[in-house]
Design a protein around this motif. Structure first.
Motif, PDB file in Angstrom:
ATOM      1  N   ASN A  37     -41.510  33.250  59.309  1.00 18.74           N
ATOM      2  CA  ASN A  37     -42.802  33.542  58.677  1.00 18.74           C
ATOM      3  C   ASN A  37     -43.078  32.570  57.535  1.00 18.74           C
ATOM      4  OD1 ASN A  37     -43.349  35.653  60.400  1.00 18.74           O
ATOM      5  ND2 ASN A  37     -42.433  37.171  59.052  1.00 18.74           N
ATOM      6  N   GLU A  97     -36.367  36.192  60.565  1.00 21.15           N
ATOM      7  CA  GLU A  97     -37.800  36.475  60.651  1.00 21.15           C
ATOM      8  C   GLU A  97     -38.516  35.992  59.385  1.00 21.15           C
ATOM      9  OE1 GLU A  97     -40.714  40.347  61.007  1.00 21.15           O
ATOM     10  OE2 GLU A  97     -38.718  40.463  61.901  1.00 21.15           O
ATOM     11  N   LYS A 155     -44.221  29.296  58.938  1.00 16.15           N
ATOM     12  CA  LYS A 155     -45.608  29.342  59.438  1.00 16.15           C
ATOM     13  C   LYS A 155     -46.605  29.181  58.291  1.00 16.15           C
ATOM     14  CE  LYS A 155     -44.523  32.336  63.326  1.00 16.15           C
ATOM     15  NZ  LYS A 155     -44.589  33.696  63.837  1.00 16.15           N
TER      16      LYS A 155
END
Length: 117
Positions: free
Chosen positions: A110, A106, A113
């Motif tokens: 992130n 995760e 992104k």
């Protein structure tokens, strides 16, 4: 000055030395559901693995006492691998590694992104 040998004294050094094989943790994970035959283990590996490489890894893990190899006297030959008692205790570690691994995945997503322009 002689360096201190920490194997068998320090839990981190001991665990690291026992789990040195590239796929040792994944093999332990695959064995958490019960005994598996050699060819099935080879099929479940995420990358192409030669018979020799898997065999070498399994022998090392058996030597360390993490797994048990059971050979059945039949034709064709049948060999199964399962976790030993001490290998079975590693399930708790695998569960925590799964949690951390998912959190890290995760984090990577992130982080990816935020890099996008």
């Amino acid at each position: 000055m002689e360096k201190k040998q920490l194997f068998g004294l320090c839990p981190y050094v001991t665990a690291q030395r026992i789990l040195t094989g590239k796929w040792s943790m994944y093999i332990l994970y695959l064995l958490t559901d019960g005994p598996i035959r050699f060819n099935e283990l080879q099929r479940r590996m995420p990358e192409e693995m030669t018979h020799t490489t898997l065999s070498r890894q399994l022998k090392a893990m058996e030597k360390e006492g993490l797994i048990i190899r059971t050979e059945y006297q039949q034709i064709p030959p049948k060999v199964e691998y399962c976790l030993s008692d001490i290998g079975d205790k590693f399930k708790k570690v695998l569960a925590e590694l799964e949690v951390w691994g998912n959190e890290y995945i995760e984090f990577l997503m992130n982080n990816e992104k935020t890099k996008t322009p």
